[in-house]
Design a protein around this motif. Structure first.
Motif, PDB file in Angstrom:
ATOM      1  N   ARG A  50       0.610  -1.277  -0.176  1.00 13.75           N
ATOM      2  CA  ARG A  50       0.033   0.064   0.002  1.00 13.75           C
ATOM      3  C   ARG A  50       0.992   1.105  -0.064  1.00 13.75           C
ATOM      4  O   ARG A  50       0.696   2.256  -0.678  1.00 13.75           O
ATOM      5  N   LEU A  51       1.948   1.233   0.645  1.00 14.38           N
ATOM      6  CA  LEU A  51       2.645   2.288   0.854  1.00 14.38           C
ATOM      7  C   LEU A  51       3.378   2.719  -0.457  1.00 14.38           C
ATOM      8  O   LEU A  51       3.456   4.085  -0.784  1.00 14.38           O
ATOM      9  N   HIS A  52       3.795   1.733  -1.483  1.00 15.90           N
ATOM     10  CA  HIS A  52       4.424   2.080  -2.680  1.00 15.90           C
ATOM     11  C   HIS A  52       3.330   2.611  -3.507  1.00 15.90           C
ATOM     12  O   HIS A  52       3.715   3.763  -4.151  1.00 15.90           O
ATOM     13  N   GLY A  53       1.993   2.412  -3.532  1.00 18.05           N
ATOM     14  CA  GLY A  53       1.070   2.996  -4.452  1.00 18.05           C
ATOM     15  C   GLY A  53       0.726   4.390  -3.830  1.00 18.05           C
ATOM     16  O   GLY A  53       0.516   5.085  -4.577  1.00 18.05           O
ATOM     17  N   MET A  54       0.723   4.431  -2.546  1.00 22.25           N
ATOM     18  CA  MET A  54       0.382   5.800  -1.894  1.00 22.25           C
ATOM     19  C   MET A  54       1.452   7.023  -2.272  1.00 22.25           C
ATOM     20  O   MET A  54       1.101   7.953  -2.480  1.00 22.25           O
ATOM     21  N   ILE A  55       2.797   6.629  -2.092  1.00 28.36           N
ATOM     22  CA  ILE A  55       3.572   7.382  -2.440  1.00 28.36           C
ATOM     23  C   ILE A  55       3.672   7.830  -4.157  1.00 28.36           C
ATOM     24  O   ILE A  55       3.853   8.895  -4.397  1.00 28.36           O
ATOM     25  N   GLN A  56       3.197   6.783  -4.752  1.00 28.14           N
ATOM     26  CA  GLN A  56       3.095   7.291  -6.249  1.00 28.14           C
ATOM     27  C   GLN A  56       2.077   8.254  -6.487  1.00 28.14           C
ATOM     28  O   GLN A  56       2.221   9.134  -7.382  1.00 28.14           O
ATOM     29  N   VAL A  72      23.569   6.528   2.005  1.00 24.60           N
ATOM     30  CA  VAL A  72      23.822   5.557   1.075  1.00 24.60           C
ATOM     31  C   VAL A  72      22.544   4.791   0.670  1.00 24.60           C
ATOM     32  O   VAL A  72      22.417   4.446  -0.356  1.00 24.60           O
ATOM     33  N   PHE A  73      21.888   4.588   1.343  1.00 26.57           N
ATOM     34  CA  PHE A  73      20.790   3.460   1.193  1.00 26.57           C
ATOM     35  C   PHE A  73      19.656   4.568   0.337  1.00 26.57           C
ATOM     36  O   PHE A  73      18.939   3.806  -0.342  1.00 26.57           O
ATOM     37  N   SER A  74      19.502   5.630   0.509  1.00 26.89           N
ATOM     38  CA  SER A  74      18.569   6.612  -0.244  1.00 26.89           C
ATOM     39  C   SER A  74      18.831   6.509  -1.634  1.00 26.89           C
ATOM     40  O   SER A  74      18.149   6.608  -2.512  1.00 26.89           O
ATOM     41  N   GLY A  75      19.976   6.596  -1.910  1.00 27.49           N
ATOM     42  CA  GLY A  75      20.918   6.729  -3.266  1.00 27.49           C
ATOM     43  C   GLY A  75      20.423   5.338  -3.971  1.00 27.49           C
ATOM     44  O   GLY A  75      19.879   5.269  -5.003  1.00 27.49           O
ATOM     45  N   TRP A  76      20.499   4.171  -3.261  1.00 30.96           N
ATOM     46  CA  TRP A  76      20.410   2.813  -3.798  1.00 30.96           C
ATOM     47  C   TRP A  76      18.855   2.708  -4.080  1.00 30.96           C
ATOM     48  O   TRP A  76      18.562   1.973  -5.032  1.00 30.96           O
ATOM     49  N   ILE A  77      18.009   3.191  -2.998  1.00 31.77           N
ATOM     50  CA  ILE A  77      16.649   3.023  -3.281  1.00 31.77           C
ATOM     51  C   ILE A  77      16.035   3.608  -4.460  1.00 31.77           C
ATOM     52  O   ILE A  77      15.445   3.080  -5.188  1.00 31.77           O
ATOM     53  N   ALA A  78      16.415   4.805  -4.445  1.00 37.24           N
ATOM     54  CA  ALA A  78      15.886   5.768  -5.899  1.00 37.24           C
ATOM     55  C   ALA A  78      16.342   5.157  -7.014  1.00 37.24           C
ATOM     56  O   ALA A  78      15.447   5.154  -7.999  1.00 37.24           O
ATOM     57  N   GLY A  79      17.584   4.502  -7.182  1.00 37.09           N
ATOM     58  CA  GLY A  79      18.056   3.900  -8.310  1.00 37.09           C
ATOM     59  C   GLY A  79      17.548   2.561  -8.825  1.00 37.09           C
ATOM     60  O   GLY A  79      17.291   2.155  -9.777  1.00 37.09           O
ATOM     61  N   MET A  80      16.904   2.064  -7.668  1.00 33.89           N
ATOM     62  CA  MET A  80      16.048   0.694  -7.977  1.00 33.89           C
ATOM     63  C   MET A  80      14.573   0.653  -8.185  1.00 33.89           C
ATOM     64  O   MET A  80      13.775  -0.390  -8.563  1.00 33.89           O
ATOM     65  N   LEU A  81      13.907   1.759  -7.801  1.00 36.19           N
ATOM     66  CA  LEU A  81      12.617   2.027  -7.992  1.00 36.19           C
ATOM     67  C   LEU A  81      12.147   2.337  -9.321  1.00 36.19           C
ATOM     68  O   LEU A  81      12.964   3.204  -9.992  1.00 36.19           O
ATOM     69  N   PRO A  82      10.808   2.064  -9.798  1.00 35.23           N
ATOM     70  CA  PRO A  82      10.333   2.407 -11.028  1.00 35.23           C
ATOM     71  C   PRO A  82      10.316   4.259 -11.172  1.00 35.23           C
ATOM     72  O   PRO A  82      10.174   4.588 -10.192  1.00 35.23           O
ATOM     73  N   ALA A  83      10.505   4.367 -12.233  1.00 30.90           N
ATOM     74  CA  ALA A  83      10.542   6.031 -12.227  1.00 30.90           C
ATOM     75  C   ALA A  83       9.499   6.806 -11.896  1.00 30.90           C
ATOM     76  O   ALA A  83       9.917   7.911 -11.228  1.00 30.90           O
ATOM     77  N   ASP A  84       8.419   6.443 -12.019  1.00 31.40           N
ATOM     78  CA  ASP A  84       7.180   7.173 -11.356  1.00 31.40           C
ATOM     79  C   ASP A  84       7.093   7.080  -9.997  1.00 31.40           C
ATOM     80  O   ASP A  84       6.514   8.183  -9.578  1.00 31.40           O
ATOM     81  N   LEU A  85       7.693   6.132  -9.453  1.00 28.50           N
ATOM     82  CA  LEU A  85       7.676   6.252  -7.891  1.00 28.50           C
ATOM     83  C   LEU A  85       9.164   7.079  -7.361  1.00 28.50           C
ATOM     84  O   LEU A  85       9.082   7.830  -6.583  1.00 28.50           O
ATOM     85  N   ALA A  86      10.144   6.948  -8.126  1.00 27.24           N
ATOM     86  CA  ALA A  86      11.369   7.470  -7.773  1.00 27.24           C
ATOM     87  C   ALA A  86      11.273   9.022  -7.891  1.00 27.24           C
ATOM     88  O   ALA A  86      12.038  10.058  -7.133  1.00 27.24           O
ATOM     89  N   THR A  87      10.445   9.637  -8.587  1.00 27.16           N
ATOM     90  CA  THR A  87       9.984  10.984  -8.968  1.00 27.16           C
ATOM     91  C   THR A  87       9.328  11.778  -7.684  1.00 27.16           C
ATOM     92  O   THR A  87       9.248  12.909  -7.606  1.00 27.16           O
ATOM     93  N   GLN A  88       8.825  10.662  -7.075  1.00 26.64           N
ATOM     94  CA  GLN A  88       7.940  11.126  -5.891  1.00 26.64           C
ATOM     95  C   GLN A  88       9.025  11.279  -4.413  1.00 26.64           C
ATOM     96  O   GLN A  88       8.290  11.508  -3.501  1.00 26.64           O
ATOM     97  N   LEU A  89      10.138  11.340  -4.826  1.00 28.42           N
ATOM     98  CA  LEU A  89      11.227  10.937  -3.665  1.00 28.42           C
ATOM     99  C   LEU A  89      12.407  11.934  -3.799  1.00 28.42           C
ATOM    100  O   LEU A  89      12.752  12.041  -4.839  1.00 28.42           O
ATOM    101  N   THR A  90      12.654  12.566  -2.776  1.00 36.06           N
ATOM    102  CA  THR A  90      14.095  13.337  -2.925  1.00 36.06           C
ATOM    103  C   THR A  90      14.764  13.507  -1.268  1.00 36.06           C
ATOM    104  O   THR A  90      14.051  12.759  -0.407  1.00 36.06           O
ATOM    105  N   LEU A  91      15.905  13.590  -1.476  1.00 36.28           N
ATOM    106  CA  LEU A  91      16.730  13.807  -0.350  1.00 36.28           C
ATOM    107  C   LEU A  91      16.297  15.092   0.302  1.00 36.28           C
ATOM    108  O   LEU A  91      15.885  15.887   0.248  1.00 36.28           O
ATOM    109  N   ILE A  92      16.432  14.726   1.882  1.00 40.62           N
ATOM    110  CA  ILE A  92      16.036  15.932   2.926  1.00 40.62           C
ATOM    111  C   ILE A  92      16.967  16.926   2.758  1.00 40.62           C
ATOM    112  O   ILE A  92      18.371  16.739   2.307  1.00 40.62           O
TER     113      ILE A  92
END
Length: 107
Positions: A50-56, A72-92
């Motif tokens: 559910r969290l995956h869909g909500m963040i999208q 380092v984990f944030s960069g890794w996660i952003a690179g592994m996620l689909p583009a439509d989800l990754a665009t909804q994330l940014t570093l603090i």
């Protein structure tokens, strides 16, 4: 009202409830910023969670991209996620003034 909601728990149900609260508050005109700790990254990696869909859908609620910790984990996660989800994330941002927020909630 301006709120910061930090999803810190490794429990899917609690993460879901925190994110649901954020989306609900945004629906009613509150400014809400989500902050996702590394403990919820596993849910982001699961397309059926559910969290995956909500963040999208943050953009649909006129919410800014969710913050991720600057590690380092944030960069890794952003690179592994689909583009439509990754665009909804940014570093603090480097500087966060907690006084900007009327309330900070941690789930």
């Amino acid at each position: 009202m301006k709120l910061l909601i930090r999803l810190h728990t490794a429990t899917e149900m609690v993460s879901y409830e925190g994110c649901a609260l954020a989306l609900t508050l945004a629906t009613f005109g509150h400014e809400v910023q989500l902050y996702l700790d590394a403990s919820v990254f596993g849910f982001l990696m699961q397309p059926e969670s559910r969290l995956h869909g909500m963040i999208q859908s943050l953009e649909l609620y006129d919410m800014p991209a969710a913050w991720l910790p600057d590690d380092v984990f944030s960069g890794w996660i952003a690179g592994m996620l689909p583009a439509d989800l990754a665009t909804q994330l940014t570093l603090i941002p480097e500087v966060v003034n907690s006084q900007e927020f009327d309330q900070i909630l941690v789930f």
